[in-house]
Motif scaffolding. Structure first.
Motif, PDB file in Angstrom:
ATOM      1  N   ARG A  17      39.616  12.199  46.367  1.00 34.27           N
ATOM      2  CA  ARG A  17      39.353  10.790  46.773  1.00 34.27           C
ATOM      3  C   ARG A  17      37.923  10.548  47.233  1.00 34.27           C
ATOM      4  NH1 ARG A  17      43.795   7.953  47.719  1.00 34.27           N
ATOM      5  NH2 ARG A  17      42.772   6.411  48.880  1.00 34.27           N
ATOM      6  N   TYR A  19      35.020   7.819  48.332  1.00 30.57           N
ATOM      7  CA  TYR A  19      34.932   7.069  49.596  1.00 30.57           C
ATOM      8  C   TYR A  19      33.492   6.196  49.267  1.00 30.57           C
ATOM      9  CZ  TYR A  19      38.365   9.884  51.679  1.00 30.57           C
ATOM     10  OH  TYR A  19      39.921  10.186  52.152  1.00 30.57           O
ATOM     11  N   SER A  21      31.263   2.655  50.928  1.00 31.76           N
ATOM     12  CA  SER A  21      30.934   1.466  52.056  1.00 31.76           C
ATOM     13  C   SER A  21      29.817   0.615  51.200  1.00 31.76           C
ATOM     14  CB  SER A  21      30.332   2.021  53.162  1.00 31.76           C
ATOM     15  OG  SER A  21      29.252   2.898  53.290  1.00 31.76           O
ATOM     16  N   TRP A  41      40.016   0.160  44.480  1.00 36.14           N
ATOM     17  CA  TRP A  41      39.390   0.639  45.870  1.00 36.14           C
ATOM     18  C   TRP A  41      40.557  -0.078  47.071  1.00 36.14           C
ATOM     19  CZ3 TRP A  41      35.985   4.203  46.796  1.00 36.14           C
ATOM     20  CH2 TRP A  41      34.886   4.480  45.699  1.00 36.14           C
ATOM     21  N   THR A  42      40.676   0.895  47.790  1.00 35.67           N
ATOM     22  CA  THR A  42      41.723   0.471  48.911  1.00 35.67           C
ATOM     23  C   THR A  42      40.630   0.226  50.245  1.00 35.67           C
ATOM     24  OG1 THR A  42      43.471   1.889  48.291  1.00 35.67           O
ATOM     25  CG2 THR A  42      43.562   0.964  50.820  1.00 35.67           C
ATOM     26  N   VAL A  44      39.787   0.207  53.672  1.00 35.44           N
ATOM     27  CA  VAL A  44      40.140   0.959  54.774  1.00 35.44           C
ATOM     28  C   VAL A  44      39.751  -0.029  55.957  1.00 35.44           C
ATOM     29  CG1 VAL A  44      39.759   2.994  56.121  1.00 35.44           C
ATOM     30  CG2 VAL A  44      39.802   3.127  53.585  1.00 35.44           C
ATOM     31  N   SER A  45      38.618  -0.544  55.996  1.00 34.82           N
ATOM     32  CA  SER A  45      38.212  -1.607  56.973  1.00 34.82           C
ATOM     33  C   SER A  45      37.138  -2.305  56.489  1.00 34.82           C
ATOM     34  CB  SER A  45      37.586  -0.761  58.188  1.00 34.82           C
ATOM     35  OG  SER A  45      36.339   0.012  58.130  1.00 34.82           O
ATOM     36  N   ARG A  69      34.388  -0.509  54.241  1.00 37.79           N
ATOM     37  CA  ARG A  69      34.649   0.921  54.135  1.00 37.79           C
ATOM     38  C   ARG A  69      35.823   0.738  53.047  1.00 37.79           C
ATOM     39  NH1 ARG A  69      30.882   2.699  57.007  1.00 37.79           N
ATOM     40  NH2 ARG A  69      30.466   1.916  59.044  1.00 37.79           N
ATOM     41  N   MET A  70      35.788   1.711  52.138  1.00 38.92           N
ATOM     42  CA  MET A  70      36.975   1.640  51.173  1.00 38.92           C
ATOM     43  C   MET A  70      37.097   3.428  50.557  1.00 38.92           C
ATOM     44  SD  MET A  70      35.559  -1.413  48.922  1.00 38.92           S
ATOM     45  CE  MET A  70      34.023  -0.918  48.576  1.00 38.92           C
ATOM     46  N   SER A  71      38.214   3.574  49.902  1.00 41.62           N
ATOM     47  CA  SER A  71      38.586   4.781  49.560  1.00 41.62           C
ATOM     48  C   SER A  71      39.512   4.184  48.147  1.00 41.62           C
ATOM     49  CB  SER A  71      39.448   5.588  50.317  1.00 41.62           C
ATOM     50  OG  SER A  71      40.617   5.169  50.581  1.00 41.62           O
TER      51      SER A  71
END
Length: 189
Positions: A17, A19, A21, A41-42, A44-45, A69-71
């Protein structure tokens, strides 16, 4: 707009994965989320930046940025092309953010200059009273008050003109963002 990238391997399913930001202006936070979702991208926050307090008794200053923040899974067959498209999309987001800020910054600067001219004229009016120049004092005072009122009018007029001038540029960048997101979705299939 700043970006931090990283990759990690999950131990339970052996999937790699990525990651990252990204800091985006709060005014275009939703647009940033939509754009990055187009690149796989998903989110995350999405956190607003922490307020800054310069001195203990001063009110906190709220920064106008948010950190996304993404992954995503690293399964793309075209990582360099995808990265290039994402870099261009980030440049477009940054340009849109600057154009949006200019809608208020430029008019506020013009209004401030007009207001300060009025202040100088009012100060001259007060100093002219001591020299027995009542007519000069009245003229400077009237001009100063007119500039104070003119500052508000100037702000509204310049803001309208600035909004009209940047609207086509923003629309062009939004179209480019949509095109890059569509290309990225095709690469991720």
């Amino acid at each position: 707009m700043s970006t931090h990238h990283g990759t990690a391997t999950s131990t339970d399913d052996r999937a790699t994965r990525e990651y990252t930001s990204v800091r985006v202006p709060r005014a275009i936070e939703a647009l940033g989320c939509d754009t990055f979702r187009g690149f796989g991208w998903t989110i995350v926050s999405a956190e607003p930046a922490r307020p800054i307090r310069l001195l203990p008794l001063m009110p906190a200053i709220r920064p106008n940025v948010a950190t996304l923040r993404m992954s995503r899974e690293s399964h793309s067959q075209h990582p360099l092309t995808l990265r290039s498209l994402q870099d261009k999309a980030e440049e477009s987001l940054a340009l849109i953010g600057r154009l949006e800020r200019s809608k208020t910054f430029v008019p506020a600067t013009v209004a401030l200059v007009v207001f300060l001219i009025g202040c100088a004229q009012l100060a001259g009016s007060v100093f002219a009273l001591g020299d027995d120049a009542q007519l000069l004092s009245a003229g400077l005072g009237a001009a100063g008050l007119a500039h104070w009122i003119g500052a508000g009018v100037a702000y509204l007029w310049v803001r309208r003109r600035r909004t009209e001038s940047v609207a086509p540029k923003i629309a062009r960048e939004l179209d480019a963002l949509e095109d890059r997101s569509r290309q990225a979705r095709q690469l991720l299939r």
